[in-house]
Design a protein around this motif. Structure first.
Motif, PDB file in Angstrom:
ATOM      1  N   ALA A 179     -12.807 -29.339  -8.507  1.00  0.00           N
ATOM      2  CA  ALA A 179     -11.867 -28.456  -8.616  1.00  0.00           C
ATOM      3  C   ALA A 179     -10.700 -28.992  -7.406  1.00  0.00           C
ATOM      4  O   ALA A 179     -11.064 -29.675  -6.740  1.00  0.00           O
ATOM      5  CB  ALA A 179     -12.300 -27.086  -7.888  1.00  0.00           C
ATOM      6  N   ASP A 180      -9.429 -28.655  -7.584  1.00  0.00           N
ATOM      7  CA  ASP A 180      -8.400 -29.356  -6.760  1.00  0.00           C
ATOM      8  C   ASP A 180      -8.802 -29.089  -5.370  1.00  0.00           C
ATOM      9  O   ASP A 180      -8.460 -30.151  -4.548  1.00  0.00           O
ATOM     10  CB  ASP A 180      -7.070 -28.200  -7.130  1.00  0.00           C
ATOM     11  N   SER A 181      -9.360 -27.982  -4.714  1.00  0.00           N
ATOM     12  CA  SER A 181      -9.732 -27.943  -3.133  1.00  0.00           C
ATOM     13  C   SER A 181     -10.373 -28.925  -3.020  1.00  0.00           C
ATOM     14  O   SER A 181     -10.483 -29.589  -1.813  1.00  0.00           O
ATOM     15  CB  SER A 181      -9.824 -26.600  -2.900  1.00  0.00           C
ATOM     16  N   ASP A 182     -11.540 -29.239  -3.864  1.00  0.00           N
ATOM     17  CA  ASP A 182     -12.612 -29.926  -3.444  1.00  0.00           C
ATOM     18  C   ASP A 182     -12.329 -31.614  -3.718  1.00  0.00           C
ATOM     19  O   ASP A 182     -12.557 -32.448  -2.715  1.00  0.00           O
ATOM     20  CB  ASP A 182     -13.877 -29.918  -4.483  1.00  0.00           C
ATOM     21  N   ALA A 183     -11.448 -31.921  -4.460  1.00  0.00           N
ATOM     22  CA  ALA A 183     -10.747 -33.055  -4.816  1.00  0.00           C
ATOM     23  C   ALA A 183     -10.129 -33.535  -3.548  1.00  0.00           C
ATOM     24  O   ALA A 183     -10.039 -34.491  -3.043  1.00  0.00           O
ATOM     25  CB  ALA A 183      -9.736 -33.101  -6.073  1.00  0.00           C
ATOM     26  N   GLU A 184      -9.143 -32.437  -3.076  1.00  0.00           N
ATOM     27  CA  GLU A 184      -8.339 -32.765  -1.990  1.00  0.00           C
ATOM     28  C   GLU A 184      -9.231 -33.000  -0.653  1.00  0.00           C
ATOM     29  O   GLU A 184      -9.066 -34.025   0.203  1.00  0.00           O
ATOM     30  CB  GLU A 184      -7.654 -31.352  -1.698  1.00  0.00           C
TER      31      GLU A 184
END
Lengths: 214, 207, 196
Positions: A179-184
């Motif tokens: 997910a985007d927040s995890d990738a961040e």
């Protein structure tokens, strides 16, 4: 005279070395059992937390089976963990297997996995359900950078893997699968993330194969 | 008293003499590592200074370096074993750098320059001064690096206190470069310049 | 890891000086001019390769079978010290010209963290004898590369106007920091992409 001096010099140096070795020997005798005991307790505590108090069985090691190895490699290729021509030696990367049982039936496995991070070798204890889905993990020995890779010591780090790893949803091995927040959150420590993901993916697929056999 | 104070400031091993740099920069990513490393160095420094001072008449001149090295290496091994037994977390985060205390130039340097020429009492004072000077230097560097690079200050966990102080604002968006090697070298350079400035200001006052 | 992998790792990715901080003292102390920097670099490369070989043999041949791993530190430093002494004497005897060029740097190598460091890293990474030797050699080349580049920078810096308090070692550290920043481009991911 020259000989005498040389002899004297050697003699004195030998005495210093001998005394030093003797003292170190004594210190070692005192500390060695403490170090071994401490490592045992540390591992026991980690296993206890990871198993949620369920009974942890006797340690096992990966079976020396060619069929299992071929099946495992096929799964890893399918999940994009390794390339089609690559080969891993699971017996070196999975160093211990602990079955966890509830009233006699094995419900989960705890695997001790070896991964390679930014600072070299990382040792990871990870819990998987029988279908290979990830439950939780604890990063043991590592040399990761504080503020970056060291964040993987935080139990919350593993939330992004939670429940993944069953046959329909493989363990994410690249940041694109997050997910985007995890990738961040893992940007800046991609090497650590890759190392942990690869180890977990291997563990998950191994447990999948193991789950059917037991 | 003079022997003690010179190590702290005027002959600070890190910023002025630029000795023992490898461990300094490598372990200064967390404050707790700096404290542990400092304690290890102080122990080895005191031990080796005492032994060298006691044995100064016994050790033949021609082979004094190997003799000192054996003494220092023994103390380093003792520290290493004790740390593994009693402070495992610290031991694993310092890694090979505990063993590398043996090639820390400060220790051989003090044995050679001071302890081999002075009595035991002065040697202990010298070791304490130099050791504390080293630790303070290490603490300053690690404080700058950890606060800027990770947004935390890591100390020993005690009771309810987890040992990690998180700095609001910086914890979520740290300047990560300070945790990495380039940051260490940059911080070192600028701190050294700052030290130069302080020293010269002090000198002007004296004149 | 393959031998090419080890070489790339220790020359670029985990450069002794710029990413592991091993051997910083000579990096700052002996980099004022290019000739002595290169001399030091070659001397260190030679001792590091030899030390990797000999410490491996002693560690796996004597210390491990006798259960004396705790004597590792003391054994390694003695090996390195005597090796340096041996190199110094043989160079002096067989090649006076080379002794003249390298002689003054040799004693300094005993307390060079890079030599002791690579011996300890070889044990930690569980390398075999050839891998250890390769790592030692590559580590030395990495050291040579870093100290040579540094000396070239410092020769240029001498002609520049540097703020008073930054003169000498401080500006050298800052330059080293910028070099390390450039070396960060050699990432471990690069190795994975290159040789898998």
């Amino acid at each position: 005279m020259v000989n005498n001096k040389l002899l004297d010099m050697t003699f004195r140096l030998t005495i210093i070395c001998a005394v030093a070795a003797l003292i170190l020997g004594i210190v070692n005798i005192v500390t060695e059992p403490l170090i071994i005991e401490r490592k045992r307790i540390e591992k026991e505590m980690a296993l206890k937390t990871l198993s949620d108090g369920d009974n942890v069985g006797v340690v096992q090691y990966p079976a020396d089976s060619d069929d299992l190895h071929m099946d495992l490699m096929a799964l890893l290729v399918e999940h994009g963990v390794i390339g089609a021509e690559d080969d891993l030696d699971e017996k070196e990367l999975i160093t211990s297997i602990y079955p966890v049982d509830e009233a006699g039936t094995v419900t989960k496995y705890i695997l001790q996995l070896e991964g390679s991070g930014y600072g070299g070798k990382m040792i990871l204890l990870a819990v998987f359900n029988l279908d290979g889905s990830f439950v939780k993990a604890k990063l043991m020995e590592n040399n990761e950078t504080p503020g970056l890779g060291k964040k993987a010591e935080d139990p919350l780090y593993y939330n992004m893997y939670m429940g993944r790893g069953n046959s329909s949803d493989p363990v994410p091995v690249s940041r694109r699968a997050l997910a985007d927040s995890d990738a961040e959150a893992v940007s800046g420590s991609t090497i650590t993330f890759n190392g942990i993901s690869k180890a977990l993916a291997l563990g998950s697929d191994y447990v999948k194969l193991l789950g059917g056999n037991n | 008293m003079f022997n003690f104070l010179k190590g702290l400031f005027k002959e600070n091993p890190i910023f002025v003499l630029a000795l023992g740099l490898c461990p300094t920069l490598a372990v200064s990513t967390q404050v707790v590592n700096a404290i542990g490393m400092g304690a290890g160095v102080i122990f080895v420094l005191i031990g080796s200074n005492i032994m060298v001072s006691l044995l100064k008449n016994f050790i033949p001149d021609e082979v004094h370096i190997p003799a000192y090295i054996v003494i220092i290496a023994s103390f380093v091994t003792i520290v290493d074993l004790l740390m593994q037994a009693f402070l495992p977390a610290l031991s694993s985060s310092l890694g090979v750098f505990v063993k590398l205390i043996v090639v820390n130039c400060i220790i051989l340097g003090r044995a050679e320059a001071f302890a081999s020429k002075n009595n035991v009492k002065d040697s202990i004072v010298d070791a304490l001064g130099m050791g504390i000077g080293f630790t303070v230097g290490l603490l300053i560097i690690s404080l700058v690096r950890e606060v800027l690079g990770a947004g935390t200050i890591t100390l020993f966990p005690m009771g309810d206190f987890s040992g990690v102080i998180k700095i609001p604002g910086l914890y979520d968006a740290p300047a990560r470069i300070f945790s990495l090697s380039p940051g260490a070298l940059l911080v070192m350079g600028f701190l050294m310049a700052g030290f130069n400035w302080l020293l010269s200001k002090n000198k002007n006052k004296e004149n | 890891m393959t031998y090419v992998g080890i070489i790339i790792t220790y020359v670029f990715i985990s450069n002794m000086i710029l990413s592991q901080f091993l051997g910083l003292c000579p990096f700052i102390g002996v980099s004022k001019d290019t000739d002595s920097a290169v001399g030091m670099g070659f001397a260190v490369t030679f001792v590091m390769s030899m030390a990797s070989l000999v410490t491996w043999i002693i560690y796996h041949g004597i210390l491990v079978p006798l259960n004396l791993e705790y004597l590792q530190t003391i054994a390694f430093i003695l090996i390195i010290a005597s090796l340096v002494q041996l190199v110094e004497m043989s160079v002096q005897k067989f090649s006076p010209a080379m002794y003249k060029a390298l002689g003054i740097y040799l004693p300094l190598i005993t307390t060079n963290c890079a030599v002791m460091g690579i011996a300890l890293i070889n044990v930690r990474e569980e390398y075999n004898i050839l891998e250890s030797f390769t790592a030692g050699f590559a580590g030395g080349i990495g050291f040579l590369l870093a100290i040579f580049l540094m000396s070239a920078i410092r020769v240029k810096l001498d002609k520049e106007r540097v703020p008073r308090y930054l003169k000498g070692a401080p500006i050298a550290f800052v330059s080293g920091g910028l070099m390390a920043l450039a070396f960060m481009a050699f990432d471990r991911a690069l190795l994975t992409n290159l040789i898998g």
